[in-house]
Every structure is written in C-alpha cells, then in structure tokens.
Design an enzyme around this catalytic site. Structure first.
Site, PDB file in Angstrom:
ATOM      1  CG  HIS A 291      -2.883  64.946  40.189  1.00  0.00           C
ATOM      2  ND1 HIS A 291      -3.185  66.246  40.515  1.00  0.00           N
ATOM      3  CD2 HIS A 291      -1.925  64.544  41.072  1.00  0.00           C
ATOM      4  CE1 HIS A 291      -2.455  66.626  41.545  1.00  0.00           C
ATOM      5  NE2 HIS A 291      -1.666  65.612  41.903  1.00  0.00           N
TER       6      HIS A 291
ATOM      7  NE  ARG B 277       5.626  65.707  40.852  1.00  0.00           N
ATOM      8  CZ  ARG B 277       5.129  66.573  41.718  1.00  0.00           C
ATOM      9  NH1 ARG B 277       4.342  67.536  41.318  1.00  0.00           N
ATOM     10  NH2 ARG B 277       5.437  66.497  42.995  1.00  0.00           N
TER      11      ARG B 277
ATOM     12  CB  SER C 266      -1.701  70.790  43.397  1.00  0.00           C
ATOM     13  OG  SER C 266      -2.250  69.618  42.867  1.00  0.00           O
TER      14      SER C 266
END
Ligand code: PNS
Length: 166
Positions: free
Chosen positions: A16, A89, A129
């Site tokens: 991020h 990604r 995350s």
C-alpha cells in the site's frame, strides 16, 4: 489533480505504501482514506489504521490521511476528487477492480469520477493485509521468528501485530 487512494488498510502494508508514494508523485494532492465501516469488525480501529498511515506517509507534503464511511463516491464528491487510485497486484485484482471502477463511475455519473490503477512493484505483489494478519497470527502465537513480517509491514504495524497476537 486531487487523487483519492481508499482502502481498508487493516493493516497498511509495504505494498500500500509503495502505491501511495507513487500516487503522490502524480497527484497534486493525494488523500489516503481509511474505510471506517461499522458493519465489519476490523483487526485495528480506524484511529489505529490512520496512525500507521501517518507514520508511513506523514512526511510527504502533498499526502493527507483521512477516514470515510458510506459510499466512496459520496466522499470523493465532498473532497472534489478527480480520480480514485487503486493498486493492482494480479490479473484477478484487475478483474475485481474493473468491476468496482465501473460501478463507481455509474454511481458518480454527474461527477465523472475516474479510477486509475497502479501496478504493484513485483517484489511487493505477494503482500496483502489478510496474508499479513494470517502470518502475524501464526508467528506471534507460536513465538516464531518475525523476519518475514519485516518485509511486509512497517515497524509500527509489526509492533502492533505482536501486541495483538502474543
Ligand atoms: O482495501 P480494500 O478493502 O480492498 O478497499 C475496498 C474499498 C474501501 C475501496 C471499498 O470497499 C469501498 O469503496 N467501500 C466503500 C463503500 C462503497 O462505496 N462501495 C461501493 C463500491 S463498488
């Protein structure tokens, strides 16, 4: 151009941060906004997630950290945002994010908010995350070496994860 980089950031990862730093080079003003969703139970409170982002990005002069709830496009409208930024990604991310982008464009029709994508740096493209939370759970609950996390999050996030799971 004001660009909005929204996310759950639960917690913020080095992936991020890379996207935000690169976004800040394109934007005149980059707002990094944490979703404060009362329906979901995040690992970290919005206040904690904002503080991790401040630690990582507070030194960049055109970056602001904030939180929002409700519809993203409503918040974007309030902040006079030109474009929403999302990091991608993988081809799977592109597919999902394209759906969100179309939906947000429909919702913001009168305001014409665009979504722009930045591809993840290859060395960071494996980080999410949810993987960070899972790795941290196993590392800290079993007292294992935490060098892997060092490559995924900032020291303040790593410290907070160790407190949650130890
Ligand atoms: O980091 P995330 O969890 O992938 O971020 C998702 C986020 C916060 C960008 C998305 O869930 C969102 O915008 N939520 C706010 C509610 C909303 O506007 N939903 C409609 C988008 S199609």
């Amino acid at each position: 151009m004001t660009i909005l980089y929204p996310g759950s950031f639960d917690p913020v990862t080095l992936g991020h941060i890379d996207i935000a730093v690169r976004g800040a080079k394109i934007a005149t003003r980059l707002i990094v906004a944490v979703l404060d969703n009362t329906n979901k139970k995040p690992l970290f409170s919005a206040k904690e997630r904002i503080s991790f982002l401040q630690d990582a990005l507070g030194h960049i002069s055109n970056v602001e950290i904030d939180s929002f709830s409700g519809l993203l496009v409503e918040y974007a409208k309030q902040k006079n945002v030109t474009a929403i930024l999302r990091g991608v990604r993988s081809p799977g991310d592109v597919e999902n994010e394209a759906r969100y982008a179309v939906f947000n464009r429909l919702l913001s029709e009168l305001n014409n908010i665009e979504t722009i994508f930045i591809t993840a740096s290859p060395s960071l493209s494996f980080i999410s995350s949810s993987i960070v939370r899972e790795v941290a759970f196993h590392i800290y609950s079993s007292n294992l070496n935490d060098t892997t996390l060092h490559n995924m999050v900032t020291p303040s996030v790593q410290h907070a994860l160790s407190k949650v799971y130890q």
